[in-house]
Motif scaffolding. Structure first.
Motif, PDB file in Angstrom:
ATOM      1  N   LEU A  46       0.839  -1.198   0.000  1.00 43.63           N
ATOM      2  CA  LEU A  46       0.000   0.000   0.000  1.00 43.63           C
ATOM      3  C   LEU A  46       0.873   1.247   0.000  1.00 43.63           C
ATOM      4  N   VAL A  47       0.463   2.254  -0.767  1.00 43.81           N
ATOM      5  CA  VAL A  47       1.184   3.523  -0.783  1.00 43.81           C
ATOM      6  C   VAL A  47       0.204   4.665  -0.548  1.00 43.81           C
ATOM      7  N   ALA A  48       0.649   5.660   0.208  1.00 46.61           N
ATOM      8  CA  ALA A  48      -0.159   6.859   0.457  1.00 46.61           C
ATOM      9  C   ALA A  48       0.191   7.909  -0.593  1.00 46.61           C
ATOM     10  N   ILE A  49      -0.815   8.555  -1.145  1.00 45.70           N
ATOM     11  CA  ILE A  49      -0.611   9.537  -2.212  1.00 45.70           C
ATOM     12  C   ILE A  49      -0.300  10.900  -1.608  1.00 45.70           C
ATOM     13  N   GLU A  50       0.852  11.458  -1.991  1.00 47.01           N
ATOM     14  CA  GLU A  50       1.340  12.685  -1.377  1.00 47.01           C
ATOM     15  C   GLU A  50       1.049  13.945  -2.181  1.00 47.01           C
ATOM     16  N   SER A  51       0.711  13.813  -3.470  1.00 42.16           N
ATOM     17  CA  SER A  51       0.550  14.996  -4.314  1.00 42.16           C
ATOM     18  C   SER A  51      -0.708  14.880  -5.169  1.00 42.16           C
ATOM     19  N   PRO A  52      -1.145  16.011  -5.771  1.00 41.14           N
ATOM     20  CA  PRO A  52      -2.359  16.001  -6.588  1.00 41.14           C
ATOM     21  C   PRO A  52      -2.128  15.665  -8.056  1.00 41.14           C
ATOM     22  N   SER A  53      -0.969  15.134  -8.407  1.00 42.62           N
ATOM     23  CA  SER A  53      -0.628  14.968  -9.824  1.00 42.62           C
ATOM     24  C   SER A  53      -1.496  13.960 -10.570  1.00 42.62           C
ATOM     25  N   MET A  54      -2.239  13.108  -9.836  1.00 35.03           N
ATOM     26  CA  MET A  54      -3.112  12.139 -10.503  1.00 35.03           C
ATOM     27  C   MET A  54      -4.591  12.477 -10.326  1.00 35.03           C
ATOM     28  N   GLU A  55      -4.898  13.643  -9.772  1.00 38.49           N
ATOM     29  CA  GLU A  55      -6.301  14.026  -9.607  1.00 38.49           C
ATOM     30  C   GLU A  55      -6.957  14.258 -10.973  1.00 38.49           C
ATOM     31  N   PRO A  56      -8.257  14.007 -11.101  1.00 36.24           N
ATOM     32  CA  PRO A  56      -9.197  13.642 -10.031  1.00 36.24           C
ATOM     33  C   PRO A  56      -9.332  12.139  -9.828  1.00 36.24           C
ATOM     34  N   ASN A  57      -8.550  11.350 -10.558  1.00 43.40           N
ATOM     35  CA  ASN A  57      -8.736   9.896 -10.521  1.00 43.40           C
ATOM     36  C   ASN A  57      -8.096   9.237  -9.298  1.00 43.40           C
ATOM     37  N   ILE A  58      -7.011   9.805  -8.824  1.00 42.80           N
ATOM     38  CA  ILE A  58      -6.395   9.398  -7.559  1.00 42.80           C
ATOM     39  C   ILE A  58      -6.046  10.693  -6.842  1.00 42.80           C
ATOM     40  N   GLU A  59      -6.525  10.859  -5.617  1.00 45.46           N
ATOM     41  CA  GLU A  59      -6.388  12.138  -4.940  1.00 45.46           C
ATOM     42  C   GLU A  59      -5.388  12.089  -3.784  1.00 45.46           C
ATOM     43  N   THR A  60      -4.874  13.257  -3.453  1.00 46.66           N
ATOM     44  CA  THR A  60      -3.979  13.374  -2.309  1.00 46.66           C
ATOM     45  C   THR A  60      -4.657  12.802  -1.063  1.00 46.66           C
ATOM     46  N   GLY A  61      -3.925  11.965  -0.341  1.00 48.65           N
ATOM     47  CA  GLY A  61      -4.477  11.349   0.866  1.00 48.65           C
ATOM     48  C   GLY A  61      -5.103   9.990   0.642  1.00 48.65           C
ATOM     49  N   ASP A  62      -5.244   9.576  -0.610  1.00 51.40           N
ATOM     50  CA  ASP A  62      -5.763   8.239  -0.886  1.00 51.40           C
ATOM     51  C   ASP A  62      -4.706   7.191  -0.540  1.00 51.40           C
ATOM     52  N   MET A  63      -5.148   5.987  -0.227  1.00 52.95           N
ATOM     53  CA  MET A  63      -4.261   4.843  -0.065  1.00 52.95           C
ATOM     54  C   MET A  63      -4.473   3.936  -1.266  1.00 52.95           C
ATOM     55  N   VAL A  64      -3.381   3.562  -1.939  1.00 54.24           N
ATOM     56  CA  VAL A  64      -3.481   2.779  -3.169  1.00 54.24           C
ATOM     57  C   VAL A  64      -2.817   1.419  -2.999  1.00 54.24           C
ATOM     58  N   PHE A  65      -3.526   0.381  -3.416  1.00 53.70           N
ATOM     59  CA  PHE A  65      -2.982  -0.980  -3.403  1.00 53.70           C
ATOM     60  C   PHE A  65      -2.186  -1.187  -4.685  1.00 53.70           C
ATOM     61  N   VAL A  66      -0.938  -1.593  -4.531  1.00 52.98           N
ATOM     62  CA  VAL A  66      -0.016  -1.754  -5.664  1.00 52.98           C
ATOM     63  C   VAL A  66       0.368  -3.223  -5.802  1.00 52.98           C
ATOM     64  N   MET A  67       0.410  -3.700  -7.042  1.00 55.12           N
ATOM     65  CA  MET A  67       0.755  -5.097  -7.307  1.00 55.12           C
ATOM     66  C   MET A  67       1.945  -5.155  -8.264  1.00 55.12           C
ATOM     67  N   ALA A  68       2.839  -6.113  -8.052  1.00 53.45           N
ATOM     68  CA  ALA A  68       3.960  -6.297  -8.963  1.00 53.45           C
ATOM     69  C   ALA A  68       3.444  -6.436 -10.388  1.00 53.45           C
ATOM     70  N   GLU A  69       4.052  -5.695 -11.309  1.00 53.09           N
ATOM     71  CA  GLU A  69       3.511  -5.610 -12.668  1.00 53.09           C
ATOM     72  C   GLU A  69       3.488  -6.945 -13.396  1.00 53.09           C
ATOM     73  N   ASP A  70       4.333  -7.877 -12.991  1.00 59.55           N
ATOM     74  CA  ASP A  70       4.371  -9.170 -13.658  1.00 59.55           C
ATOM     75  C   ASP A  70       3.536 -10.226 -12.929  1.00 59.55           C
ATOM     76  N   ARG A  71       2.772  -9.801 -11.919  1.00 58.12           N
ATOM     77  CA  ARG A  71       2.003 -10.736 -11.103  1.00 58.12           C
ATOM     78  C   ARG A  71       0.859 -11.362 -11.904  1.00 58.12           C
ATOM     79  N   PHE A  72      -0.022 -10.533 -12.418  1.00 56.68           N
ATOM     80  CA  PHE A  72      -1.131 -10.986 -13.255  1.00 56.68           C
ATOM     81  C   PHE A  72      -1.253 -10.036 -14.444  1.00 56.68           C
ATOM     82  N   PRO A  73      -0.295 -10.081 -15.361  1.00 57.07           N
ATOM     83  CA  PRO A  73      -0.288  -9.101 -16.460  1.00 57.07           C
ATOM     84  C   PRO A  73      -1.515  -9.230 -17.353  1.00 57.07           C
ATOM     85  N   ALA A  74      -2.025  -8.080 -17.780  1.00 55.66           N
ATOM     86  CA  ALA A  74      -3.184  -8.059 -18.669  1.00 55.66           C
ATOM     87  C   ALA A  74      -2.769  -8.415 -20.087  1.00 55.66           C
ATOM     88  N   GLU A  75      -3.749  -8.781 -20.870  1.00 58.55           N
ATOM     89  CA  GLU A  75      -3.493  -9.033 -22.284  1.00 58.55           C
ATOM     90  C   GLU A  75      -2.991  -7.747 -22.925  1.00 58.55           C
TER      91      GLU A  75
END
Length: 206
Positions: A46-75
């Motif tokens: 889990l990572v806490a978002i420190e800046s507004p650079s991804m707003e409005p889709n991810i906002e400052t203060g949100d907690m984001v669940f992160v997964m290794a990119e090769d864990r379940f790669p999409a088509e």
């Protein structure tokens, strides 16, 4: 007399119950952490978002669940990541727009704070990627020669914050070179609004 009729339990009993409650809470948190690690392949997951650079889709203060990119790669993923360019053609989207949002180490520097931005394009070493870029994200650049990392010095991802007006690789104050696959920590999968404020305020107090 028991606690059911309003009398207080002995001090020793209260202490043991309090200790059991603490141990139960710690065990529950540990089990949730282990489960998230098992799914994500990362620690911490889990990572806490420190800046507004991804707003409005991810906002400052949100907690984001992160997964290794090769864990379940999409088509259609490249190195475990689906770019916005590919997502636009396939209908793949994350957090309100096409393509994966990645967490990466700028220039591969482990000492810098990781960046969480969207993977926009994949470029090959030596590629003139100006014509494939979105002109709205190129600033005042009129050609490849006006871009700091064009032609691309090596293969990697061109990235951008959803709120930002230009690519991370733009200008003399660029955040990073094209992001090599080995610099990618993982892909953002889910967010919990505002939960990250707990972590951010705790770090600010240290």
């Amino acid at each position: 007399m028991g606690a059911d009729d309003g009398t207080a339990a002995p001090a020793g009993s209260r202490s043991r119950r309090y200790l059991r409650d603490i141990l139960s809470s710690v065990t529950a948190v540990a089990m949730v952490g282990l489960f998230l690690f098992a799914v994500s392949g990362l620690w911490p997951p889990l990572v806490a978002i420190e800046s507004p650079s991804m707003e409005p889709n991810i906002e400052t203060g949100d907690m984001v669940f992160v997964m290794a990119e090769d864990r379940f790669p999409a088509e259609n993923a490249s190195h475990g990541v689906v770019t916005a360019a590919t997502g636009a053609n396939t209908g793949y989207d994350r957090f309100g727009r096409g393509g994966d949002v990645i967490v990466y180490e700028p220039n591969g520097n482990e000492r810098r704070t990781p960046v969480i931005h969207r993977a926009m394009l994949w470029v090959d070493a030596g590629e003139n990627w100006y014509d494939r870029a979105d002109e709205d994200d190129l600033g005042a650049a009129d050609s490849c020669a006006d871009l700091r990392y064009c032609p691309a010095p090596h293969a990697g991802f061109i990235t951008k914050g959803d709120y930002n007006g230009g690519y991370d690789q733009l200008g003399q104050r660029a955040i990073s070179e094209p992001v090599r696959p080995e610099w990618v920590i993982g892909t953002a999968e889910r967010r919990v609004p505002k939960l990250g404020w707990v972590s951010l305020r705790s770090n600010a107090d240290e």
